[in-house]
Every structure is written in C-alpha cells, then in structure tokens.
Write a protein that holds these residues in place. Structure first.
Motif, PDB file in Angstrom:
ATOM      1  N   HIS A   1      -8.523  -5.453   3.182  1.00 46.97           N
ATOM      2  CA  HIS A   1      -8.229  -4.734   4.421  1.00 46.97           C
ATOM      3  C   HIS A   1      -7.950  -5.749   5.526  1.00 46.97           C
ATOM      4  O   HIS A   1      -8.662  -5.822   6.523  1.00 46.97           O
ATOM      5  CB  HIS A   1      -9.398  -3.816   4.780  1.00 46.97           C
ATOM      6  CG  HIS A   1      -9.676  -2.767   3.753  1.00 46.97           C
ATOM      7  ND1 HIS A   1      -9.225  -1.468   3.855  1.00 46.97           N
ATOM      8  CD2 HIS A   1     -10.346  -2.831   2.564  1.00 46.97           C
ATOM      9  CE1 HIS A   1      -9.607  -0.779   2.782  1.00 46.97           C
ATOM     10  NE2 HIS A   1     -10.290  -1.588   1.996  1.00 46.97           N
TER      11      HIS A   1
ATOM     12  N   LYS B   1     -11.137   4.537   2.758  1.00 44.49           N
ATOM     13  CA  LYS B   1     -12.431   4.835   3.365  1.00 44.49           C
ATOM     14  C   LYS B   1     -12.456   6.314   3.760  1.00 44.49           C
ATOM     15  O   LYS B   1     -11.483   6.843   4.292  1.00 44.49           O
ATOM     16  CB  LYS B   1     -12.648   3.955   4.594  1.00 44.49           C
ATOM     17  CG  LYS B   1     -12.705   2.462   4.266  1.00 44.49           C
ATOM     18  CD  LYS B   1     -12.713   1.618   5.529  1.00 44.49           C
ATOM     19  CE  LYS B   1     -12.674   0.133   5.191  1.00 44.49           C
ATOM     20  NZ  LYS B   1     -12.568  -0.721   6.387  1.00 44.49           N
TER      21      LYS B   1
ATOM     22  N   TYR C   1      -2.473  -5.365   0.361  1.00 40.06           N
ATOM     23  CA  TYR C   1      -2.759  -4.045   0.944  1.00 40.06           C
ATOM     24  C   TYR C   1      -4.004  -3.422   0.290  1.00 40.06           C
ATOM     25  O   TYR C   1      -4.414  -3.829  -0.808  1.00 40.06           O
ATOM     26  CB  TYR C   1      -1.556  -3.122   0.841  1.00 40.06           C
ATOM     27  CG  TYR C   1      -1.025  -2.816  -0.548  1.00 40.06           C
ATOM     28  CD1 TYR C   1      -1.561  -1.796  -1.324  1.00 40.06           C
ATOM     29  CD2 TYR C   1       0.061  -3.528  -1.063  1.00 40.06           C
ATOM     30  CE1 TYR C   1      -1.048  -1.488  -2.564  1.00 40.06           C
ATOM     31  CE2 TYR C   1       0.583  -3.236  -2.315  1.00 40.06           C
ATOM     32  CZ  TYR C   1       0.030  -2.206  -3.065  1.00 40.06           C
ATOM     33  OH  TYR C   1       0.544  -1.906  -4.305  1.00 40.06           O
ATOM     34  N   PRO C   2      -4.623  -2.445   0.959  1.00 40.51           N
ATOM     35  CA  PRO C   2      -5.869  -1.860   0.449  1.00 40.51           C
ATOM     36  C   PRO C   2      -5.667  -1.087  -0.850  1.00 40.51           C
ATOM     37  O   PRO C   2      -4.609  -0.492  -1.075  1.00 40.51           O
ATOM     38  CB  PRO C   2      -6.301  -0.903   1.573  1.00 40.51           C
ATOM     39  CG  PRO C   2      -5.517  -1.302   2.777  1.00 40.51           C
ATOM     40  CD  PRO C   2      -4.245  -1.872   2.260  1.00 40.51           C
ATOM     41  N   SER C   3      -6.695  -1.085  -1.673  1.00 40.98           N
ATOM     42  CA  SER C   3      -6.646  -0.276  -2.898  1.00 40.98           C
ATOM     43  C   SER C   3      -7.641   0.875  -2.842  1.00 40.98           C
ATOM     44  O   SER C   3      -7.612   1.759  -3.691  1.00 40.98           O
ATOM     45  CB  SER C   3      -6.952  -1.147  -4.122  1.00 40.98           C
ATOM     46  OG  SER C   3      -8.301  -1.579  -4.110  1.00 40.98           O
ATOM     47  N   LYS C   4      -8.504   0.859  -1.839  1.00 37.84           N
ATOM     48  CA  LYS C   4      -9.497   1.921  -1.694  1.00 37.84           C
ATOM     49  C   LYS C   4      -9.401   2.534  -0.299  1.00 37.84           C
ATOM     50  O   LYS C   4      -9.178   1.838   0.683  1.00 37.84           O
ATOM     51  CB  LYS C   4     -10.907   1.393  -1.945  1.00 37.84           C
ATOM     52  CG  LYS C   4     -11.144   1.007  -3.402  1.00 37.84           C
ATOM     53  CD  LYS C   4     -12.570   0.552  -3.643  1.00 37.84           C
ATOM     54  CE  LYS C   4     -12.860   0.366  -5.128  1.00 37.84           C
ATOM     55  NZ  LYS C   4     -11.917  -0.527  -5.807  1.00 37.84           N
TER      56      LYS C   4
ATOM     57  N   ASP D   1      -9.719  -5.281  -3.379  1.00 35.36           N
ATOM     58  CA  ASP D   1      -9.517  -4.320  -2.286  1.00 35.36           C
ATOM     59  C   ASP D   1      -9.555  -5.102  -0.976  1.00 35.36           C
ATOM     60  O   ASP D   1     -10.608  -5.598  -0.580  1.00 35.36           O
ATOM     61  CB  ASP D   1     -10.609  -3.239  -2.310  1.00 35.36           C
ATOM     62  CG  ASP D   1     -10.466  -2.251  -1.169  1.00 35.36           C
ATOM     63  OD1 ASP D   1      -9.325  -1.934  -0.796  1.00 35.36           O
ATOM     64  OD2 ASP D   1     -11.507  -1.801  -0.647  1.00 35.36           O
TER      65      ASP D   1
ATOM     66  N   ARG E   1      -0.739   4.032  -3.198  1.00 31.48           N
ATOM     67  CA  ARG E   1      -1.254   3.023  -2.258  1.00 31.48           C
ATOM     68  C   ARG E   1      -0.151   2.319  -1.473  1.00 31.48           C
ATOM     69  O   ARG E   1      -0.356   1.926  -0.332  1.00 31.48           O
ATOM     70  CB  ARG E   1      -2.098   1.993  -3.026  1.00 31.48           C
ATOM     71  CG  ARG E   1      -3.424   2.565  -3.527  1.00 31.48           C
ATOM     72  CD  ARG E   1      -3.992   1.714  -4.658  1.00 31.48           C
ATOM     73  NE  ARG E   1      -5.310   2.163  -5.085  1.00 31.48           N
ATOM     74  CZ  ARG E   1      -5.516   3.199  -5.906  1.00 31.48           C
ATOM     75  NH1 ARG E   1      -4.480   3.910  -6.365  1.00 31.48           N
ATOM     76  NH2 ARG E   1      -6.746   3.542  -6.252  1.00 31.48           N
TER      77      ARG E   1
ATOM     78  N   GLU F   1      -3.889   0.345   7.033  1.00 32.54           N
ATOM     79  CA  GLU F   1      -5.017   1.239   6.761  1.00 32.54           C
ATOM     80  C   GLU F   1      -4.533   2.690   6.686  1.00 32.54           C
ATOM     81  O   GLU F   1      -3.804   3.152   7.552  1.00 32.54           O
ATOM     82  CB  GLU F   1      -6.082   1.106   7.845  1.00 32.54           C
ATOM     83  CG  GLU F   1      -6.812  -0.225   7.822  1.00 32.54           C
ATOM     84  CD  GLU F   1      -7.523  -0.484   6.488  1.00 32.54           C
ATOM     85  OE1 GLU F   1      -8.108   0.459   5.924  1.00 32.54           O
ATOM     86  OE2 GLU F   1      -7.471  -1.636   6.020  1.00 32.54           O
TER      87      GLU F   1
END
Length: 378
Positions: free
Chosen positions: A256, A82, A77-80, A254, A98, A262
C-alpha cells in the motif's frame, strides 16, 4: 556525458517520485517476442485490443528513431482490500479485479513517467524520448523482462521478487546509451498452478494465453457473452485475478505504497442491482476514474446480470423484467431474459413469453428463448 552517473541519478530520482522498481534495457529488436507474437497471431490467440503491427510491437527504433535504451518502471499495487463489504442475500455484490482498484493506473504511471522524462530532459536537454503505458505499441512485459524488473511467469505476467506480479508497468524509450541491467532467471520451475486452475483453460500452457478464452478479456467484450463462459464468470464485473492469487510468488504480497491506488470498497466491490438501472452519467461519476470503466457501462451491466444469475438472486427479478421489456440494447435485453430463466423464478414465465413475442432482434430473441427453456426444465 557520464552515462553511468546519469543512470545512477535516474535511479535515485525514481525512488524520490514513488517508482518502486526501475530497470534498463537495450533498445535492440525483440526478435524472440516477434516470433512468439507471430505464432499467437496465427493461432488466433490475440485479443484485438493490442497493436496489430508486430514490427512496431517488437522494434523500438520504429517508435523512436535511433533508440538506444529503454527505461522500464514498476509500481506495486495492493492485493488486499481493507474493510471489504460482504455480499448478502439482499444485496449481492460484484468484484473488479485488483488492477482496477483505485485511480486508473494509466494516469498514475503517466504521472511518474512524465516526472522522470522532465528530470532526464533537465540533465540532457537534447535527449529524444517516448513514453508509453499498456496501450503503447511495445510489450510492457517484454521490456520489463529484458530490463530485469522480473521474469515472465507461466501466467503471462511479470513476476518480481519483491512484489510478486502485483505491479503496473511502463517504459521510456530513449536515444541515450544507458547501461542495460541483466534479466532475471525464470523462477516458476515445475510449478503449474496458474495453468491448472485457469477457469476457462485460457492458459494453453505456461506462458501462452488464448485471449479469446481469458475471463479478463471476456469481461471487456460488448456483445453476448458465450454461454459456456457464463458460469465461469461468477461475480466478476471486470478482469480476473485467479492466475495471480494462486501463484506462490504472490503469497503474502500486499503493498500500500500509493494512496491513489487504494480501492474504495463500494466501487471495487459494488452492489449488483443498482448497476442495472444506472445512467451513463451516474456510471461515469462513480466508476469513471477506474481503469475498468474504459469500455463503458454496457459490459459491466451485462456482467452484473450474469452475476445475479450466478447467485440465483430472486430479488433482482423485477429489475431484470424491466430491462427485458424496456432496455434499448439487445445484449442487455437478451442477457436479462436468459438470467431470469437461470434464476428459475417460475412466476416470470409470462413476462418471458411476452418479451419473446415482441423481440425483434434475432440474437436477443434466442437468449430469451434460452431463458424460457431453462424455466420449462424446472
């Protein structure tokens, strides 16, 4: 049946349906896990959210008779985030961890596990299968470690070489004798960053967590948050990522890969003041699809009040006064009273005194009294 070939076909199919990593483990009893859990239970370190029967947590055969192997899966899964919105003086924001970005990971993993189950049943119609994600009896991390998905880090998370610890885990117990994979060697070494920076000292030592002190657990409780942890909460509304963000194995990680994971910035990092007056319906409509909503709005609203106190947000005083006088929940009234005192708005002193005189709940009254004392110190 060529089980070696079947395993290869399962691996190939898992890639086609968006499973980022898959591993295979024997379904023998997790003896070491049981010993560790017995110690944890004896020390009072468990959260109470997990399965209390240690036999079920460590013996796959109790969950699926004649279990032979376990298939472990991981999704990154994303760590940052957008376009993450900024917190301003006029509109302070909270943050969900997160693991609560995007669609509830239980739903996402169950979708992948269901597809994998169907595929295996097509290949072996008589197969016996049991799937689980997080809320199941087995320990996802113990299974993933045995299956070679990653090693169990000092932060009590599974750390994968490819994705760090930013992975969701799930598993399928089967009666198929699939060849097990080799576990990975521990690679934390002498690094102790997660233990050293844990805000509440919940990581007693590498690999041992006192859940009762863990901020991720505390954000999910429904009662008054113990005062010694309020300053540590910061602006967290649900969960805590500190032991992951400081981990060197997560540096630069990171991913996606999955659209449903998201985050919507306005949900993952929402404005705090609107949370205070949100109805149950509004809460479900906005946050109902994320994992952080599972305990309902009360813990989130309580945490939002503490976050506003953390920011010393004087613009929130009118909303807090309204909660203080009219909210039907003692935890919210009391926390609002404490927060008003913490923010230090001297003009609110009369409102606190009125609320104190009218409050019938013992614990809420104590919190309002704390708010009055905080103002008097100023």
């Amino acid at each position: 049946m060529d089980y070696y070939q079947l395993k290869e076909e399962i691996i190939q199919y898992s890639k086609e349906i968006g499973i980022d990593k898959i591993g295979f483990a024997s379904a023998s009893v997790f003896d070491e896990l049981k010993q560790r859990l017995t110690v944890q239970q004896g020390l009072g370190y468990q959260s109470g959210f997990e399965e209390s029967d240690l036999e079920k947590r460590s013996n796959p055969d109790l969950l699926l008779p004649k279990a032979r192997s376990i298939i472990s899966i991981a999704l990154a899964y994303p760590s940052k985030m957008k376009a993450a919105p900024k917190s301003t003086k006029a509109d302070r924001r909270g943050i969900f961890c997160r693991a609560s970005w995007g669609q509830d990971y239980h739903v996402v993993l169950r979708d992948r596990l269901s597809k994998l189950e169907s595929y295996i049943k097509e290949k072996v119609p008589e197969v016996k299968i049991k799937s689980m994600v997080d809320t199941g009896e087995l320990s996802d991390r113990a299974v993933a470690q045995r299956a070679g998905i990653g090693w169990s880090g000092k932060n009590c998370a599974i750390i994968t070489p490819e994705f760090g610890s930013y992975v969701y885990l799930g598993e399928i117990i089967t009666n198929l004798p699939l060849l097990p994979d080799k576990p990975l060697e521990d690679q934390c070494g002498s690094c102790n960053k997660c233990v050293d920076v844990c805000p509440t000292g919940a990581l007693v030592q590498g690999g041992q967590l006192d859940s009762s002190k863990c901020i991720a657990f505390l954000t999910q409780t429904k009662g008054f948050l113990p005062e010694q942890y309020r300053a540590k909460l910061g602006n967290r509304l649900y969960g805590c990522d500190t032991c992951q963000t400081v981990c060197p194995e997560n540096k630069g990680k990171d991913f996606h890969f999955h659209e449903e994971m998201e985050p919507d910035p306005e949900i993952a990092k929402p404005k705090l003041k609107p949370l205070l007056t949100m109805s149950n319906r509004e809460f479900k409509e906005k946050f109902g699809h994320v994992s952080g909503s599972w305990r309902g709005k009360k813990p989130i609203q309580r945490n939002a009040i503490i976050a506003l106190a953390h920011f010393k947000d004087t613009t929130a005083i009118p909303d807090l006064i309204k909660l203080l006088h009219t909210d039907p929940r003692p935890v919210i009234r009391g926390t609002a009273g404490w927060a008003i005192g913490k923010i230090g708005e001297l003009e609110a002193s009369d409102e606190l005194q009125k609320a104190f005189a009218n409050e019938l709940d013992h614990d809420a009254k104590l919190e309002i009294e704390k708010g009055i004392e905080l103002l008097e110190r100023r």
